[in-house]
Design an enzyme around this catalytic site. Structure first.
Site, PDB file in Angstrom:
ATOM      1  N   GLU A 321     -16.504 -18.024  -3.355  1.00 50.74           N
ATOM      2  CA  GLU A 321     -16.043 -17.091  -2.325  1.00 50.74           C
ATOM      3  C   GLU A 321     -17.231 -16.561  -1.527  1.00 50.74           C
ATOM      4  O   GLU A 321     -18.146 -15.971  -2.111  1.00 50.74           O
ATOM      5  CB  GLU A 321     -15.329 -15.891  -2.942  1.00 50.74           C
ATOM      6  CG  GLU A 321     -13.997 -16.170  -3.591  1.00 50.74           C
ATOM      7  CD  GLU A 321     -13.406 -14.902  -4.190  1.00 50.74           C
ATOM      8  OE1 GLU A 321     -12.254 -14.586  -3.869  1.00 50.74           O
ATOM      9  OE2 GLU A 321     -14.092 -14.221  -4.989  1.00 50.74           O
ATOM     10  N   CYS A 322     -17.229 -16.744  -0.235  1.00 52.25           N
ATOM     11  CA  CYS A 322     -18.204 -16.173   0.686  1.00 52.25           C
ATOM     12  C   CYS A 322     -19.636 -16.519   0.258  1.00 52.25           C
ATOM     13  O   CYS A 322     -20.126 -17.593   0.572  1.00 52.25           O
ATOM     14  CB  CYS A 322     -18.004 -14.666   0.817  1.00 52.25           C
ATOM     15  SG  CYS A 322     -18.786 -13.970   2.294  1.00 52.25           S
ATOM     16  N   GLY A 323     -20.323 -15.633  -0.484  1.00 47.72           N
ATOM     17  CA  GLY A 323     -21.650 -15.977  -0.976  1.00 47.72           C
ATOM     18  C   GLY A 323     -21.631 -17.226  -1.832  1.00 47.72           C
ATOM     19  O   GLY A 323     -22.597 -17.997  -1.841  1.00 47.72           O
ATOM     20  N   THR A 422     -14.810 -20.919   0.268  1.00 47.94           N
ATOM     21  CA  THR A 422     -14.139 -20.256   1.372  1.00 47.94           C
ATOM     22  C   THR A 422     -14.825 -18.943   1.696  1.00 47.94           C
ATOM     23  O   THR A 422     -15.438 -18.322   0.828  1.00 47.94           O
ATOM     24  CB  THR A 422     -12.654 -19.990   1.028  1.00 47.94           C
ATOM     25  OG1 THR A 422     -12.059 -19.173   2.030  1.00 47.94           O
ATOM     26  CG2 THR A 422     -12.512 -19.294  -0.311  1.00 47.94           C
TER      27      THR A 422
END
Length: 457
Positions: A321-323, A422
């Site tokens: 997720e993200c990072g 994502t």
């Protein structure tokens, strides 16, 4: 469990400090306090935990739905739940006012009193009256005056409040009650915790008995089921997979409910890539969001990403997720222009920018079967990032963007092998983590792509 919402008239008025002061004041009476946060934020809850030694709960109807949000509230424990709001009371389509209404909790309004006295009362009265215009049924019970002196200043504020608006106290103007900021907001609670001396000084100004009188247990609380659709299946002991979760300074944005749900369904082992930990033996990997850009050199030089790249090419289910997406990509370029090699599993180069690139609740629709969302179904989450990703021309996307930005405005979720990355942060009430554990357990999610191990890029 009784509860109260600490809301601000705007961002920056000191509601995080007011929330911590309320928690400390209540704890000093021997009450067990359950902190919580309205909205999807990760940073304010870290300050709650640092101050109360209890994990904060996320309350967001967009991420969790109304019933899921109530379940998450009810899973907390203690004598009283103190919910910190987000932004101003009425700001946003899933505002603090909406959260207070759905939870049926009273609102204590934090007003910056550094340059006013009677105007604090006028502001509070206006916020109470605006509820009808905003179409929400909430009880603005009274005021905490932020950055207010004692003596005449405090007396002027208290006397100006009408009989039906309670004065809940003040937060003194002290430099040691200011929390430093970084590009994504306040620094984390373990980085810049408020001192015990400062918190005690802030708590001294809180009228605890008035708060206890105002707090209430919602009517729905006694009948709410703490187990819902997203928590319907518990993995049999013999089938429990081992999920490796990155947990260090680079990967730190994890909801309390996510940790709980993963531990219910799987055996969780944590590892710290920035500290030189290698990837442990596992059946699946979860890389949360965080600050990989601040530790890009350590990530690039450590063994974990290289091992993960090899394991991902062999089919190890991995969710970032993200990072986590950033670390799974080929490279990460910092704002200083330094480029560091990442895992190289997902075909994209990520670059940090001076300004945030996305900040919104998001809704995604599955383009194909993924480990967190079935094809054609929607998934709600939240995005807040300063990076942008430049995917390869033949990159495979897992989602179409219904709301939000995602990676390119139209798509989100890069996928290779059995790896998905994502920009969206999702909550376990969405069912995403149950589906991920199911995919790891059943080993039935396959994805063939053009990615490869780190050595191939």
């Amino acid at each position: 469990m009784n509860g109260v919402v600490i809301a601000g008239v705007a961002s920056g008025v000191g509601k995080t400090v007011a929330t911590l002061a309320v928690c400390r004041a209540l704890q000093r009476t021997g009450r067990v306090v359950q902190p919580a946060k309205a909205g999807p934020d990760f940073i304010d809850p870290s300050h709650h935990e640092a101050a109360t030694w209890r994990a904060s709960r996320t309350l967001d109807p967009w991420l969790e739905g109304e019933s899921g949000m109530r379940r998450n509230y009810a899973r907390g424990s203690g004598d009283i739940c103190v919910v910190e709001g987000m932004m101003g009371l009425y700001d946003g389509d899933t505002s603090t006012a909406t959260v207070a209404e759905l939870l049926d909790l009273p609102v204590v309004l934090v007003v910056d009193a550094s340059a006013g006295m009677e105007s604090v009362a006028a502001t509070a009265l206006g916020f109470r009256k605006y509820a009808a215009r905003a179409g929400v049924d909430i009880d603005v019970a009274g005021v905490i005056a932020s950055r207010a002196h004692g003596g005449k200043h405090e007396a002027g504020i208290r006397d100006a409040l009408s009989d039906d608006l309670t004065y809940f106290g003040r937060i003194p103007p002290r430099e040691d009650l200011e929390i430093p900021e970084r590009h994504l907001g306040l620094e984390m609670g373990d980085e810049s915790p408020l001192s015990a001396k400062a918190l005690d000084a802030a708590a001294d100004g809180i009228r605890v008995e008035a708060l206890l009188d105002a707090a209430r247990q919602p009517d729905w609380f006694a009948s709410v089921e703490t187990e819902g659709e997203a928590s319907s299946s518990i993995t049999d002991a013999d089938d429990r997979p081992t999920i490796a979760v990155a947990r260090d300074d680079a990967f730190r944005f994890v909801y309390t409910a996510t940790r709980e749900r993963l531990r219910e369904r799987a055996d969780v082992v944590t590892f710290a890539p920035t500290a030189g930990d290698d990837l442990p033996d596992c059946d699946g990997v979860y890389l949360p969001g965080g600050y990989p850009e601040l530790y890009a050199a350590e990530l690039s030089e450590g063994p974990a990403l290289a091992t993960l790249a090899d394991r991902a090419a062999e089919g190890l289910p991995t969710f970032g997720e993200c990072g986590g997406l950033m670390a799974l990509s080929e490279s990460l370029t910092t704002v200083d222009g330094d480029t560091h090699e990442m895992a190289g599993i997902l075909p994209a180069d990520v670059t940090m920018r001076e300004r945030y690139q996305a900040l919104d609740h998001v809704e995604l629709r599955g383009k194909d079967e993924t480990p967190i969302c079935p094809e054609g179904q929607t998934l709600r989450g939240h995005e807040f990032h300063y990076s942008d990703a430049d995917p390869a021309a033949d990159a495979r996307y897992a989602f179409d963007v219904v709301r939000g930005k995602g990676i390119d405005g139209d798509h989100d979720g890069l996928t290779e092998y059995r790896t998905l990355g994502t920009y969206a942060h999702v909550h376990p009430e969405s069912g995403a983590f149950d589906r991920f554990v199911d995919a790891v357990t059943k080993k039935d999610w396959t994805r063939n792509g053009h990615g490869g191990s780190r050595a191939q890029h």
